[in-house]
Motif scaffolding. Structure first.
Motif, PDB file in Angstrom:
ATOM      1  N   GLN A  93      -4.391 -37.875 -44.237  1.00 52.88           N
ATOM      2  CA  GLN A  93      -4.366 -37.819 -42.824  1.00 52.88           C
ATOM      3  C   GLN A  93      -4.888 -39.214 -42.328  1.00 52.88           C
ATOM      4  N   LYS A  94      -4.349 -39.400 -41.174  1.00 53.54           N
ATOM      5  CA  LYS A  94      -4.699 -40.772 -40.452  1.00 53.54           C
ATOM      6  C   LYS A  94      -6.188 -40.611 -39.905  1.00 53.54           C
ATOM      7  N   HIS A  95      -6.709 -41.951 -39.588  1.00 52.72           N
ATOM      8  CA  HIS A  95      -7.985 -41.725 -39.029  1.00 52.72           C
ATOM      9  C   HIS A  95      -7.743 -41.531 -37.390  1.00 52.72           C
ATOM     10  N   PHE A  96      -8.792 -40.455 -36.999  1.00 54.19           N
ATOM     11  CA  PHE A  96      -8.696 -39.764 -35.867  1.00 54.19           C
ATOM     12  C   PHE A  96      -8.374 -40.670 -34.630  1.00 54.19           C
ATOM     13  N   LEU A  97      -8.786 -41.870 -34.561  1.00 56.68           N
ATOM     14  CA  LEU A  97      -8.531 -42.611 -33.402  1.00 56.68           C
ATOM     15  C   LEU A  97      -6.789 -43.520 -33.380  1.00 56.68           C
ATOM     16  N   GLU A  98      -6.322 -43.088 -34.679  1.00 57.15           N
ATOM     17  CA  GLU A  98      -4.929 -43.569 -34.749  1.00 57.15           C
ATOM     18  C   GLU A  98      -3.974 -42.570 -34.317  1.00 57.15           C
ATOM     19  N   MET A  99      -4.298 -41.367 -34.466  1.00 55.45           N
ATOM     20  CA  MET A  99      -3.581 -40.015 -34.171  1.00 55.45           C
ATOM     21  C   MET A  99      -2.904 -40.126 -32.879  1.00 55.45           C
ATOM     22  N   THR A 100      -1.694 -40.001 -32.661  1.00 57.57           N
ATOM     23  CA  THR A 100      -1.141 -39.638 -31.483  1.00 57.57           C
ATOM     24  C   THR A 100      -1.431 -38.240 -31.024  1.00 57.57           C
ATOM     25  N   GLU A 101      -0.924 -37.904 -29.758  1.00 59.84           N
ATOM     26  CA  GLU A 101      -1.592 -36.536 -29.369  1.00 59.84           C
ATOM     27  C   GLU A 101      -0.865 -35.366 -30.299  1.00 59.84           C
ATOM     28  N   ASP A 150     -15.659 -39.053 -38.436  1.00 58.21           N
ATOM     29  CA  ASP A 150     -14.547 -38.385 -38.841  1.00 58.21           C
ATOM     30  C   ASP A 150     -14.559 -37.703 -40.308  1.00 58.21           C
ATOM     31  N   TYR A 151     -14.907 -36.342 -40.454  1.00 55.36           N
ATOM     32  CA  TYR A 151     -15.306 -35.938 -41.516  1.00 55.36           C
ATOM     33  C   TYR A 151     -14.011 -36.130 -42.770  1.00 55.36           C
ATOM     34  N   ASN A 152     -12.864 -36.042 -42.112  1.00 56.59           N
ATOM     35  CA  ASN A 152     -11.766 -36.236 -43.038  1.00 56.59           C
ATOM     36  C   ASN A 152     -11.465 -37.552 -43.397  1.00 56.59           C
ATOM     37  N   TRP A 153     -12.009 -38.727 -42.586  1.00 54.75           N
ATOM     38  CA  TRP A 153     -11.887 -39.888 -43.208  1.00 54.75           C
ATOM     39  C   TRP A 153     -13.139 -40.337 -43.921  1.00 54.75           C
ATOM     40  N   CYS A 154     -14.151 -39.729 -43.809  1.00 58.91           N
ATOM     41  CA  CYS A 154     -15.436 -40.114 -44.496  1.00 58.91           C
ATOM     42  C   CYS A 154     -15.113 -39.784 -46.075  1.00 58.91           C
ATOM     43  N   ILE A 155     -15.504 -40.724 -47.036  1.00 60.76           N
ATOM     44  CA  ILE A 155     -15.262 -40.798 -48.260  1.00 60.76           C
ATOM     45  C   ILE A 155     -16.871 -40.583 -49.113  1.00 60.76           C
TER      46      ILE A 155
END
Lengths: 177, 301
Positions: free
Chosen positions: B41-49, B184-189
């Protein structure tokens, strides 16, 4: 001027220093009810309206130990200088009585406290002393806790409370799979 | 946003090359297909709506299966002209820990094995304010406050100059325009550099899958806030991002029985926090580190 109010004057003069702050708050007298929405006062269930009993009772202004009713009330609040009827109106027991004789509802008891605790009252109105809950912004409702929600007016010292349990230590069984 | 900031996979590849891989292995080795999908999944700040909507729908479905509840996951952005600040009156705090548990309930933190809290209430000997090393947070008297002690609750201080954000190698944690530092919990490694960097111990780590009983779940969540986390994610106080962006006081403010906790917009001259800064003796923890925290402790007068 009645003898009673004269006596009150003298006793209260001991509080003169505190009372000096009153004048600052005269602007508050109007519309305070709407300005500070509060939850219902923290009465013991069934005690209000007080007039249920008091409307048919003789007023006894004598400072004394109460034996029949309200026996759990202990005054530890500048008690040597005052008596119940300095705050509670003698004739209309459903109201509180300000120093100038104005009667206010129990939903505005903060105005009574504010007469002697000016600085804290100022902070209270700004939401700093005491507490506001709900929405601090926007159209949602925001309510103020009354002084009486946290301080028993008769014994106002903040009560000790039981703390919630400490966190589990890293080695606690509940913390290990 | 330039892509450069968000090259997580490259970072991990480099890591393994440099033999530091041990740090990120817990995530990779225990990777299910679902986790792998999240990982791409993309970084939250890079996601489109549109991408956000897809991710939200996926999460809502997953939470429904996991917790049996319909979640409301907000992605509400920072409000304009807003910079949040927090106030805590030390002379009023009695150390009762109501805030600790109100926070846990609101923010869906793991309840056991391991228990995670976003607020720690430190107990210090009176007159010993400076020496945080000498504090303890497992105190358990019958009643509080205790004579001779003061209590100092600590949580994420939402620094203007956050060392944790600087420490994160992949920008999985950042400062929002309203000052809230989010993850961004999904982005966190799960490398935990941020935990090491924070001088306030404001961050905690999910060593295992969080244990959150179904009947204790709060389904009103924000993507960057209290949504349920997963193993290996770092988490911390977000000033209750899900509440404050909707104008509600944080859960800890609501819960405090002494009214010691205050919150508001630093840019609004009529806010509680401005009143405090202008009229009270305020201080911030570890000012010497130039973190410029937005968490103001204050005293009466």
């Amino acid at each position: 001027m009645t003898l009673k109010s004269l006596r009150m004057r003298t006793t209260l003069s001991a509080l003169a220093i505190i009372l000096l702050t009153i004048s600052t708050f005269s602007s508050l007298a109007v519309g305070a009810g709407q300005e500070f929405p509060v939850p219902p006062p923290p009465f013991t269930e069934g005690i209000f309206p007080c007039s249920n009993c008091h409307a048919s009772m003789e007023v006894n202004r004598k400072k004394r130990e109460l034996k029949e009713e309200h026996t759990k009330i202990r005054m530890h609040h500048a008690e040597t200088m005052r008596w119940c009827l300095d705050c509670h109106d003698a004739k209309n027991r459903d109201k509180l009585r300000l120093y100038n004789g104005e009667l206010v509802n129990f939903t505005e008891s903060h105005r009574l406290c504010g007469e002697c605790h000016g600085n804290l009252y100022r902070d209270w109105r700004a939401g700093i002393h005491g507490k506001r809950t709900g929405y601090f912004m926007g159209t949602g409702k925001r309510t103020y806790l009354l002084c009486a929600h946290c301080h028993d007016p008769h014994e106002p010292k903040f009560k000790l409370i039981v703390p919630e349990p400490p966190p589990f230590r890293p080695t606690d069984r509940r913390n290990v799979k | 946003m330039s892509n450069k900031n968000y090259t997580r996979r490259e970072f991990i590849r480099n890591l393994s090359v440099t033999a530091l891989a041990g740090l990120s292995l817990p995530l990779l080795s225990s990777c299910s297909r679902e986790e792998a999908e999240d990982f791409l999944q993309k970084h939250f700040l890079e996601m489109t709506e549109e991408e956000k909507e897809r991710v939200i729908a996926k999460l809502e479905q997953r939470y429904l299966e996991q917790y049996g509840r319909k979640f409301q996951i907000s992605t509400q952005e920072a409000l304009p002209e807003t910079l949040w600040g927090y106030g805590l009156e030390l002379s009023r705090c009695v150390g009762c820990r109501r805030c600790v548990y109100a926070c846990a309930n609101e923010n869906n933190t793991s309840r056991y094995a391991r228990q995670l809290h976003w607020i720690r209430v430190l107990r210090l000997k009176r007159g010993n304010l400076i020496n945080l090393e000498d504090s303890e947070h497992y105190y358990a008297p019958e009643t509080v406050p205790e004579k001779g002690f003061i209590y100092l609750p600590v949580q994420c201080q939402h620094c203007q100059n956050p060392p944790c954000v600087k420490a994160c190698p992949i920008h999985a944690t950042w400062q929002e325009p309203d000052g809230i530092v989010v993850v961004d919990y999904n982005w966190c490694i799960g490398c935990r550099y941020c935990i090491a960097a924070c001088p306030y111990k404001g961050r905690v780590f999910n060593w295992a899958e969080p244990n959150l009983p179904k009947d204790e779940v709060n389904p009103n969540v924000h993507y960057l806030g209290n949504r349920p986390r997963m193993k290996c994610a770092v988490e911390k106080c977000t000033f209750c991002i899900q509440r404050v962006r909707a104008g509600r006081y944080p859960a800890c403010v609501e819960a405090c029985p002494t009214g010691a906790r205050k919150f508001g917009n630093l840019l609004d001259p009529k806010s509680e926090i401005r009143y405090i800064i202008e009229r009270k003796r305020v201080f911030r923890l570890r000012e010497d580190l130039n973190t410029e925290s937005r968490f103001y402790y204050f005293f009466e007068s």
